[in-house]
Design a protein around this motif. Sequence first.
Motif, PDB file in Angstrom:
ATOM      1  N   THR A  39       0.839  -1.201   0.000  1.00 19.76           N
ATOM      2  CA  THR A  39       0.000   0.000   0.000  1.00 19.76           C
ATOM      3  C   THR A  39       0.874   1.252   0.000  1.00 19.76           C
ATOM      4  OG1 THR A  39      -1.744  -1.179   1.178  1.00 19.76           O
ATOM      5  CG2 THR A  39      -1.831   1.229   1.245  1.00 19.76           C
ATOM      6  N   ALA A  40       1.934   1.236   0.802  1.00 20.29           N
ATOM      7  CA  ALA A  40       2.847   2.381   0.859  1.00 20.29           C
ATOM      8  C   ALA A  40       3.465   2.641  -0.508  1.00 20.29           C
ATOM      9  CB  ALA A  40       3.938   2.134   1.900  1.00 20.29           C
ATOM     10  N   PHE A  41       3.915   1.584  -1.178  1.00 14.34           N
ATOM     11  CA  PHE A  41       4.517   1.723  -2.510  1.00 14.34           C
ATOM     12  C   PHE A  41       3.502   2.276  -3.504  1.00 14.34           C
ATOM     13  CE2 PHE A  41       5.267   0.034  -6.758  1.00 14.34           C
ATOM     14  CZ  PHE A  41       6.554   0.495  -7.002  1.00 14.34           C
ATOM     15  N   ASP A  42       2.290   1.716  -3.495  1.00 10.20           N
ATOM     16  CA  ASP A  42       1.237   2.184  -4.406  1.00 10.20           C
ATOM     17  C   ASP A  42       0.911   3.654  -4.162  1.00 10.20           C
ATOM     18  OD1 ASP A  42       1.036  -0.274  -5.635  1.00 10.20           O
ATOM     19  OD2 ASP A  42      -0.804  -0.871  -4.585  1.00 10.20           O
ATOM     20  N   ASN A  43       0.757   4.032  -2.891  1.00  8.12           N
ATOM     21  CA  ASN A  43       0.435   5.431  -2.567  1.00  8.12           C
ATOM     22  C   ASN A  43       1.558   6.361  -3.017  1.00  8.12           C
ATOM     23  OD1 ASN A  43      -1.961   4.596  -1.433  1.00  8.12           O
ATOM     24  ND2 ASN A  43      -1.326   4.933   0.681  1.00  8.12           N
ATOM     25  N   GLU A  44       2.799   5.960  -2.766  1.00  7.42           N
ATOM     26  CA  GLU A  44       3.928   6.801  -3.150  1.00  7.42           C
ATOM     27  C   GLU A  44       3.957   6.994  -4.672  1.00  7.42           C
ATOM     28  OE1 GLU A  44       8.767   6.655  -2.957  1.00  7.42           O
ATOM     29  OE2 GLU A  44       7.658   5.998  -1.171  1.00  7.42           O
ATOM     30  N   HIS A  45       3.792   5.910  -5.412  1.00  5.22           N
ATOM     31  CA  HIS A  45       3.799   5.996  -6.875  1.00  5.22           C
ATOM     32  C   HIS A  45       2.655   6.887  -7.376  1.00  5.22           C
ATOM     33  CE1 HIS A  45       4.233   4.882 -11.062  1.00  5.22           C
ATOM     34  NE2 HIS A  45       2.935   4.628 -11.071  1.00  5.22           N
ATOM     35  N   THR A  46       1.466   6.650  -6.870  1.00  5.44           N
ATOM     36  CA  THR A  46       0.281   7.420  -7.283  1.00  5.44           C
ATOM     37  C   THR A  46       0.488   8.908  -7.035  1.00  5.44           C
ATOM     38  OG1 THR A  46      -1.221   5.587  -6.877  1.00  5.44           O
ATOM     39  CG2 THR A  46      -2.179   7.795  -6.789  1.00  5.44           C
ATOM     40  N   LEU A  47       1.001   9.247  -5.870  1.00  4.14           N
ATOM     41  CA  LEU A  47       1.139  10.658  -5.514  1.00  4.14           C
ATOM     42  C   LEU A  47       2.288  11.331  -6.260  1.00  4.14           C
ATOM     43  CD1 LEU A  47       0.218  10.271  -1.775  1.00  4.14           C
ATOM     44  CD2 LEU A  47      -1.171  11.297  -3.594  1.00  4.14           C
ATOM     45  N   LYS A  48       3.352  10.593  -6.559  1.00  2.00           N
ATOM     46  CA  LYS A  48       4.425  11.151  -7.394  1.00  2.00           C
ATOM     47  C   LYS A  48       3.889  11.463  -8.787  1.00  2.00           C
ATOM     48  CE  LYS A  48       8.600   9.262  -5.294  1.00  2.00           C
ATOM     49  NZ  LYS A  48       9.677   8.248  -5.429  1.00  2.00           N
ATOM     50  N   VAL A  49       3.131  10.529  -9.361  1.00  2.00           N
ATOM     51  CA  VAL A  49       2.531  10.753 -10.677  1.00  2.00           C
ATOM     52  C   VAL A  49       1.571  11.941 -10.616  1.00  2.00           C
ATOM     53  CG1 VAL A  49       0.977   9.759 -12.414  1.00  2.00           C
ATOM     54  CG2 VAL A  49       2.822   8.376 -11.469  1.00  2.00           C
ATOM     55  N   GLY A  50       0.910  12.115  -9.464  1.00  2.05           N
ATOM     56  CA  GLY A  50      -0.010  13.226  -9.261  1.00  2.05           C
ATOM     57  C   GLY A  50       0.678  14.567  -9.085  1.00  2.05           C
ATOM     58  N   GLY A  51       2.010  14.574  -9.075  1.00  2.00           N
ATOM     59  CA  GLY A  51       2.756  15.829  -9.007  1.00  2.00           C
ATOM     60  C   GLY A  51       3.265  16.207  -7.631  1.00  2.00           C
ATOM     61  N   TYR A  52       3.064  15.340  -6.659  1.00  3.99           N
ATOM     62  CA  TYR A  52       3.502  15.643  -5.303  1.00  3.99           C
ATOM     63  C   TYR A  52       4.948  15.205  -5.081  1.00  3.99           C
ATOM     64  CZ  TYR A  52      -1.386  16.527  -4.350  1.00  3.99           C
ATOM     65  OH  TYR A  52      -2.650  17.033  -4.388  1.00  3.99           O
ATOM     66  N   GLU A  53       5.624  15.912  -4.193  1.00  9.35           N
ATOM     67  CA  GLU A  53       6.965  15.514  -3.764  1.00  9.35           C
ATOM     68  C   GLU A  53       6.799  14.681  -2.502  1.00  9.35           C
ATOM     69  OE1 GLU A  53      10.989  17.500  -1.872  1.00  9.35           O
ATOM     70  OE2 GLU A  53       9.621  18.786  -3.004  1.00  9.35           O
ATOM     71  N   ILE A  54       7.322  13.476  -2.520  1.00  4.52           N
ATOM     72  CA  ILE A  54       7.242  12.603  -1.352  1.00  4.52           C
ATOM     73  C   ILE A  54       8.517  12.820  -0.530  1.00  4.52           C
ATOM     74  CG2 ILE A  54       6.924  10.246  -0.517  1.00  4.52           C
ATOM     75  CD1 ILE A  54       4.585  11.449  -2.288  1.00  4.52           C
TER      76      ILE A  54
END
Length: 145
Positions: free
Chosen positions: A22-37
């Motif tokens: 879940t952590a990996f999926d969320n990180e990938h999704t949010l990076k694609v969404g333009g967010y800096e993790i």
Amino acid sequence: MRFASRPTCIKRLLIIEDDPLTAFDNEHTLKVGGYEIVATVDSGEAAVAIMAAEPVDALVLDLGLAGHMTGREVARLARDRGIAVLLVTGQCPADASEIALACLGKPHSASSLVSALKALETMICKNEAPRKVSGLTTFWRPQAA
């Protein structure tokens, strides 16, 4: 996967999730969404250390964490530091409005996660009620001018 608009006032996210997939999926999704993790961690202790060392605009926080600190404790610390909190959990707790701006139920889609953060941006950056997002409960109160 492409999302229409880029983040406005919420750019730097800290993901706190104890399930690695879940952590990996969320990180990938949010990076694609333009967010800096800023970081993805699985415990409250690690989250507190990151919040002390790095500027963070918002947390994407699961309540069930590794370590001894609870998600509620992390959420309260973040709130007290002026960091927006999006709870992402199986069931939103009764006291969610005291510790977070919104709560997104699991399971959720990638687009719902990005839309939930857009809702937080609407509440914080524009001081407006956000549009409805499937699975998202918001606790928006207009700020006095």
